[in-house]
Design a protein around this motif. Structure first.
Motif, PDB file in Angstrom:
ATOM      1  N   ARG A 102       0.816  -1.218   0.000  1.00  0.00           N
ATOM      2  CA  ARG A 102       0.000   0.000   0.000  1.00  0.00           C
ATOM      3  C   ARG A 102       0.853   1.272   0.000  1.00  0.00           C
ATOM      4  N   LYS A 103       2.015   1.210   0.634  1.00  0.00           N
ATOM      5  CA  LYS A 103       2.897   2.389   0.650  1.00  0.00           C
ATOM      6  C   LYS A 103       4.178   1.966  -0.064  1.00  0.00           C
ATOM      7  N   SER A 104       4.162   2.100  -1.361  1.00  0.00           N
ATOM      8  CA  SER A 104       5.183   1.433  -2.156  1.00  0.00           C
ATOM      9  C   SER A 104       6.607   1.891  -1.871  1.00  0.00           C
ATOM     10  N   ASP A 105       6.763   2.998  -1.147  1.00  0.00           N
ATOM     11  CA  ASP A 105       8.130   3.441  -0.889  1.00  0.00           C
ATOM     12  C   ASP A 105       8.727   2.826   0.381  1.00  0.00           C
ATOM     13  N   LEU A 106       7.974   1.964   1.076  1.00  0.00           N
ATOM     14  CA  LEU A 106       8.477   1.449   2.349  1.00  0.00           C
ATOM     15  C   LEU A 106       9.282   0.161   2.176  1.00  0.00           C
ATOM     16  N   TRP A 154       7.100   1.367  11.142  1.00  0.00           N
ATOM     17  CA  TRP A 154       5.822   2.084  11.021  1.00  0.00           C
ATOM     18  C   TRP A 154       4.774   1.410  11.904  1.00  0.00           C
ATOM     19  N   LEU A 209      -3.645   4.118   7.195  1.00  0.00           N
ATOM     20  CA  LEU A 209      -3.986   4.148   5.771  1.00  0.00           C
ATOM     21  C   LEU A 209      -5.102   5.158   5.523  1.00  0.00           C
TER      22      LEU A 209
END
Ligand code: F1P
Length: 577
Positions: free
Chosen positions: A550-554, A562, A573
C-alpha cells in the motif's frame, strides 16, 4: 475458471465495518452473524435441515455406546480438536470411558496452537489407530470446519477402508463441492477426494453433517460461528443418543434441541450491554499494554482457557496478553496425556500458579474475568485481585429466579437462561431416568447450556478487544500466524483482498516479509512448507506485507518500524480499506 472461495473463508457482508465500531456496534454485528447459525445462509442447507440425519446418526451412536467394545472418537485440529475434547469430557460423565478424542499435535494443542501437525494425514491415521485399536466398533467424527484439514482427511480415509469397524462422520461447514482441493504432502488424495468418496458411500455407511452457517464475522475465524455450531451439533447428537441408550420415552427431537440453543443465543445477547462493558474494558487493557486473565473452573473454565489459546494464532497475540487459568488445573481437564505443567510456564494453568506468579504483577491497567465462578466461590482471591485495582469482570449463567445481584465494582455479565431453553434441553424423560438422578442430570444439562452462553460471551470479548487493538482491518484478521498451509494461503488471500494485488505479487510480498530480504523464492508445495517453518512464530508478517504494497516506498524494516508506532493499520492508511 476462478474457484469459488469456501464459505468459511468468505467475508461476511454484515461485518465489513466491524473494525470501526464501538463495543455496542461490535456486539450488534456479532449477534447478527451468530443468528445465521440458526437462520442458515443463502440457498444452502441449514442446521435445521440436518435434524433427521442427526436423529439417524444418534441411533448408530446409541448402538455403539451400548456395545461393550464400542467407542466414539472425536477428532480435529485447533479449535475443532479442542471442542471434540470438551464434548468427550462432558459425555464421559454420562457414559464413562465411551468418548475419546484425538487432536493434531497431541494434548499440548489443547492449549497452544500447533498448526503444523494439522498438515499431516499420516499423524491422523497413527493417532486414530492408537485410540481405536482395542475396540471392535467405532463411531468416528472428524471435525474440520473448512472441510480442509489433512490430519482429519487421513483419518476419514482410514475409516472408509475399514467400514467393518468404523462409521465415519465428517462434520464441517462448507458444501462438499467447496472442500479443499489443494494437494496433501506425500499423498495422492485431496480433502475433496475424501469428502466426495464419503458422499458416494452415503448413509448409513457414513455421514456428512455440513450445514452452511454463513461466513465468520472475522473472516476465516472458525473458532467463532463454526466452533459454536460444532458444539451445538455434537451436544445435540449425544443428548439424542443418551435418550436412546436409556430407552427413554418420549424421545426428544433434534429440532427441539436446536431451538433451545437458539433461545440460549438470545439469552446471551440480551446481556449485550454488560458484555459490551466488559469488551470495552478488555480493549482498553490491550491498548494500554495490560493483560487479560480468565479465571474459571470446570467446563466454563476450560472454555476460557480455549478462548485465550486461540488468540495467538488468530491475532498474533502474545501468550501473556490473554490467558486462561483453571481451578484444579490438569486434574480438572481429564485429558489423555495427564499433567503437562512440567513442559513450561505456558502449561501452568492452576489458580495457585496465577496467585503466585501473575497476581503480583497485576496493576490498574489489567483485567481479570471470572468465568462461571460467583463472588462467593472465590472470596479470598477476589479480594486479593481487588487490592491490585485492576478491572474485574464476572460472567455467570443462572436460571431467572437465581440471578445474582451485581457485586460492587465488578462488571458482571449474568446471563439469565430462559426456562424454555432449559425444558427443551432437559427433556422430562431425562430427569426421570434411573441412570441419572434428578440433580445430576440437571447439573449436566445446565453445564452444557452455560458452556454455550459462555463461549459466545468470551468470543465476543476477546474478538472485540483485538479489534480495539487494531488487529482487524475491515473484517479481516491481519496479524495471523502463518503456521500451516491453510494459513499460508489464507494470508495470501487477505493480502490480495486488502491491496488489490495479484496472487503472485501478494505471495512475493508475503515472502519478503517472512525473510526480510528481496529475493524471488520458489513456491512449489515443498518450498511452501519451508516458508511456513520460517514464518512460524514471527510477528506482524501479514500487516508488514500489506503496508509495503500500500505504501510502495516502504522497505521491510520501514514497514515494521511504522507498525511499531501505529499498530492500527487502518488509521495509518487514512481509514481507507
Ligand atoms: C482448524 C484450525 C482452526 C484454527 C486455524 C487453523 O480448522 O486449527 O481451528 O482457528 O484456522 O485451523 P478446521 O480444520 O476446523 O477448518
Amino acid at each position: 475458471m476462478k474457484m469459488e472461495l469456501p464459505i468459511t473463508e468468505q467475508s461476511n457482508s454484515l461485518s465489513s465495518n466491524i473494525d470501526i465500531q464501538g463495543s455496542d456496534g461490535i456486539l450488534r454485528i456479532l449477534k447478527q452473524c451468530d443468528a445465521e447459525i440458526f437462520n442458515g445462509w443463502k440457498q444452502h442447507k441449514s442446521l435445521y435441515d440436518f435434524a433427521s440425519s442427526l436423529e439417524n446418526l444418534s441411533i448408530m451412536a446409541a448402538k455403539i455406546i451400548k456395545n461393550d467394545r464400542g467407542i466414539v472418537v472425536m477428532s480435529g485440529c485447533g479449535t475443532s480438536g479442542r471442542l471434540g475434547f470438551i464434548t468427550a469430557r462432558s459425555f464421559n460423565q454420562v457414559f464413562p470411558g465411551k468418548f475419546h478424542y484425538t487432536i493434531a499435535g497431541g494434548d499440548r494443542a489443547l492449549l497452544l496452537s500447533t498448526e503444523a501437525p494439522e498438515d499431516s494425514w499420516t499423524d491422523g491415521v497413527r493417532d486414530l489407530e492408537k485410540v481405536s485399536t482395542s475396540f471392535e466398533e467405532v463411531l468416528f467424527i472428524g471435525i474440520t470446519c473448512g472441510l480442509s484439514a489433512p490430519y482429519v482427511a487421513g483419518q476419514l480415509d482410514y475409516c472408509m477402508k475399514h467400514l467393518e469397524k468404523f462409521c465415519p462422520v465428517l462434520l464441517g461447514f462448507n458444501p462438499v463441492e467447496l472442500a479443499r482441493q489443494v494437494s496433501i504432502r506425500n499423498w495422492d488424495k485431496t480433502f475433496y477426494d475424501v469428502a466426495t468418496a464419503m458422499r458416494s458411500l452415503g448413509e448409513p455407511k457414513c455421514y456428512i453433517i455440513n450445514p452452511v452457517i454463513g461466513p465468520e464475522p472475522i473472516t476465516g475465524s472458525s473458532r467463532m460461528k463454526s466452533g459454536s455450531a460444532t458444539k451445538i451439533i455434537l451436544e445435540t447428537l449425544f443428548i439424542l443418543s443418551a435418550n436412546r441408550v436409556m430407552e427413554l420415552e418420549p424421545q426428544c427431537r433434534a429440532s427441539d434441541i436446536f431451538l433451545s440453543y437458539e433461545i440460549l443465543l438470545r439469552c446471551t445477547y440480551l446481556q449485550s450491554k454488560s458484555i459490551s462493558r466488559l469488551l470495552k474494558a478488555a480493549g482498553n487493557t490491550f491498548c494500554t499494554g495490560g493483560r487479560v486473565c480468565y479465571l474459571g473452573r470446570d467446563t466454563e473454565g476450560i472454555l476460557g482457557v480455549v478462548d485465550a489459546s486461540e488468540c495467538p494464532p488468530t491475532y498474533g497475540a502474545d501468550y501473556d496478553d490473554i490467558r486462561g487459568f483453571l481451578q484444579k488445573s490438569w486434574s480438572a481437564l481429564r485429558n489423555n496425556e495427564g499433567d503437562l505443567s512440567q513442559r513450561g510456564p505456558l502449561f501452568n494453568l492452576d489458580w495457585e500458579y496465577f496467585k503466585a506468579e501473575v497476581l503480583p504483577l497485576l496493576s490498574e491497567k489489567d483485567c481479570v474475568i471470572f468465568v462461571g465462578v460467583s463472588p462467593n466461590d472465590a472470596k479470598d482471591l477476589l479480594q486479593l485481585i481487588q487490592e491490585k485495582t485492576c478491572t474485574i469482570g464476572m460472567i455467570t449463567t443462572s436460571s431467572p429466579e437465581n440471578t445474582i445481584k451485581d457485586p460492587a465494582n465488578i462488571i458482571s455479565v449474568s446471563i439469565s437462561v430462559a426456562s424454555e431453553a432449559i425444558e427443551a434441553l432437559l427433556p422430562s424423560s431425562f430427569i426421570s431416568s434411573s441412570l441419572f438422578t434428578n440433580a445430576a442430570s440437571s447439573r449436566f444439562i445446565v453445564s452444557l447450556m452455560s458452556g454455550m452462553c459462555i463461549k459466545w460471551s468470551l468470543n465476543a470479548i476477546s474478538t472485540g478487544a483485538h479489534i480495539a487493538k487494531g488487529k482487524v482491518l475491515g473484517n479481516k484478521m491481519i496479524d495471523l500466524q502463518v503456521s500451516n498451509t491453510k494459513l499460508y494461503y489464507r494470508s495470501i488471500g487477505i493480502i490480495q483482498e486488502l491491496t488489490g494485488a495479484s496472487r503472485h505479487v501478494a505471495e512475493k510480498y508475503l515472502l519478503l516479509s517472512i525473510y526480510g530480504s528481496d529475493t524471488e523464492l520458489p513456491t512449489t508445495d515443498e518450498e511452501v512448507l519451508s516458508h511456513i517453518s520460517a514464518a512460524t512464530g514471527k510477528p506482524l508478517i501479514v500487516p508488514t506485507a500489506i503496508l509495503m504494497i500500500r505504501k510502495s516506498d516502504l522497505s521491510v524494516e520501514g514497514a515494521r518500524e511504522w507498525l511499531r508506532n501505529q499498530p492500527v493499520l487502518r488509521k495509518g492508511l487514512n481509514n481507507e480499506l
